[in-house]
Scaffold this motif. Structure first.
Motif, PDB file in Angstrom:
ATOM      1  N   GLU A 105      34.925 -12.195   9.891  1.00 27.35           N
ATOM      2  CA  GLU A 105      35.085 -13.198   8.473  1.00 27.35           C
ATOM      3  C   GLU A 105      36.729 -13.032   8.879  1.00 27.35           C
ATOM      4  O   GLU A 105      37.076 -14.297   8.261  1.00 27.35           O
ATOM      5  CB  GLU A 105      34.623 -12.328   7.526  1.00 27.35           C
ATOM      6  N   GLY A 122      27.754 -15.914  12.949  1.00 30.08           N
ATOM      7  CA  GLY A 122      26.540 -16.393  12.303  1.00 30.08           C
ATOM      8  C   GLY A 122      25.383 -15.699  13.017  1.00 30.08           C
ATOM      9  O   GLY A 122      24.419 -15.426  12.523  1.00 30.08           O
ATOM     10  N   TYR A 125      25.142 -12.360  10.912  1.00 27.90           N
ATOM     11  CA  TYR A 125      24.325 -12.754   9.680  1.00 27.90           C
ATOM     12  C   TYR A 125      22.843 -12.845  10.007  1.00 27.90           C
ATOM     13  O   TYR A 125      22.104 -12.240   9.350  1.00 27.90           O
ATOM     14  CB  TYR A 125      24.880 -14.094   9.115  1.00 27.90           C
ATOM     15  N   ASP A 126      22.421 -13.601  11.052  1.00 26.52           N
ATOM     16  CA  ASP A 126      21.001 -13.994  11.236  1.00 26.52           C
ATOM     17  C   ASP A 126      20.132 -12.657  11.587  1.00 26.52           C
ATOM     18  O   ASP A 126      19.249 -12.188  11.051  1.00 26.52           O
ATOM     19  CB  ASP A 126      20.849 -15.081  12.231  1.00 26.52           C
ATOM     20  N   ARG A 131      20.334 -12.586   7.181  1.00 25.50           N
ATOM     21  CA  ARG A 131      21.052 -13.456   6.130  1.00 25.50           C
ATOM     22  C   ARG A 131      21.035 -14.833   6.902  1.00 25.50           C
ATOM     23  O   ARG A 131      22.083 -15.513   7.216  1.00 25.50           O
ATOM     24  CB  ARG A 131      22.354 -13.169   5.758  1.00 25.50           C
ATOM     25  N   GLN A 133      20.277 -17.676   6.090  1.00 25.97           N
ATOM     26  CA  GLN A 133      20.738 -19.120   5.353  1.00 25.97           C
ATOM     27  C   GLN A 133      22.197 -19.141   5.485  1.00 25.97           C
ATOM     28  O   GLN A 133      22.737 -20.143   5.615  1.00 25.97           O
ATOM     29  CB  GLN A 133      20.166 -18.966   3.861  1.00 25.97           C
ATOM     30  N   ASP A 134      22.884 -17.827   5.187  1.00 27.51           N
ATOM     31  CA  ASP A 134      24.485 -17.721   5.396  1.00 27.51           C
ATOM     32  C   ASP A 134      24.756 -17.894   6.878  1.00 27.51           C
ATOM     33  O   ASP A 134      26.010 -18.614   7.071  1.00 27.51           O
ATOM     34  CB  ASP A 134      24.906 -16.555   5.075  1.00 27.51           C
TER      35      ASP A 134
END
Length: 229
Positions: A105, A122, A125-126, A131, A133-134
């Motif tokens: 980030e 990404g 996150y997945d 996460r 959607q993020d």
């Protein structure tokens, strides 16, 4: 090693530049970088140069030590996106996924157009942080920026499927691997073709996070498998 004179440091720096240009193995370059790090004052340009490369070149072999080198750079340059990205990759390899995401980030905030940072964040996150959607906007950004990278497209397809967008996921992946796919990508395709079944897990991981250098990353050897229409 005592601090060396300017001429010795310049000579060592040239040796390292030549070794990097010749793409010598890390085992041959890392000792030179370590010598440069010991020979120069903390925070100086050659010291930072040595630590950046020690982190980047050593991250897969010794991610804990690479993270240490990256943090040393960040003590002097908090806005060094490459150091944040290497720290993120190191923490990913160590299994510290939340820490890795925070590092990516920071890297992406400094260099928002870098597709590798967007992809790796990404993907974390997945797959690692559940996460998806993020993950979607980041992976869409990376896929659009690197249209020829099947690894990135596979990560995007995985997140799309987890968010219920199966038709688009299959379209993205099929286009990406039309000239050949890795075993992981074929496993992902079979999962998509089966309807992306939920088994309590996130489905097959299309790949691990990519090498986080600013412009390039290693390409995996592709298994020449093709999809039928």
């Amino acid at each position: 090693m005592a601090r060396s004179g300017a001429e010795d440091i310049d000579r060592l720096r040239r040796d390292i530049d030549r070794a990097l240009a010749d793409k010598l193995d890390a085992e041959r370059v890392l000792p030179l970088l370590a010598r440069l790090a010991r020979a120069t004052a903390p925070g100086s340009e050659p010291w930072l140069y040595a630590h950046r490369h020690l982190a980047e070149m050593g991250v897969e072999h010794d991610p804990w030590r690479a993270a240490l080198f990256a943090r040393r750079v960040l003590q002097f340059h908090e806005e060094d996106d490459g150091a944040w990205a290497v720290l993120g990759l190191a923490q990913s390899l160590l299994g510290n996924y939340r820490y890795a995401a925070r590092a990516y980030e920071r890297a992406l905030a400094i260099a928002p157009d870098n597709p590798w940072y967007a992809h790796n964040l990404g993907h974390l996150y997945d797959v690692a942080l559940n996460r998806p959607q993020d993950a979607l906007p980041l992976l869409a950004q990376a896929t659009e920026a690197q249209t020829g990278e099947a690894d990135i497209a596979a990560s995007y397809a995985h997140a799309l499927a987890r968010c219920g967008k199966l038709v688009l996921a299959k379209k993205i992946l099929k286009r990406a691997i039309r000239h050949g796919a890795t075993a992981d990508q074929m496993a992902l395709w079979r999962w998509l073709d089966a309807g992306a079944p939920t088994t309590g897990e996130s489905g097959p991981d299309p790949q691990r996070p990519a090498d986080s250098k600013r412009k390039t990353k290693r390409r995996r050897a592709r298994e020449r498998q093709s999809l039928g229409d």
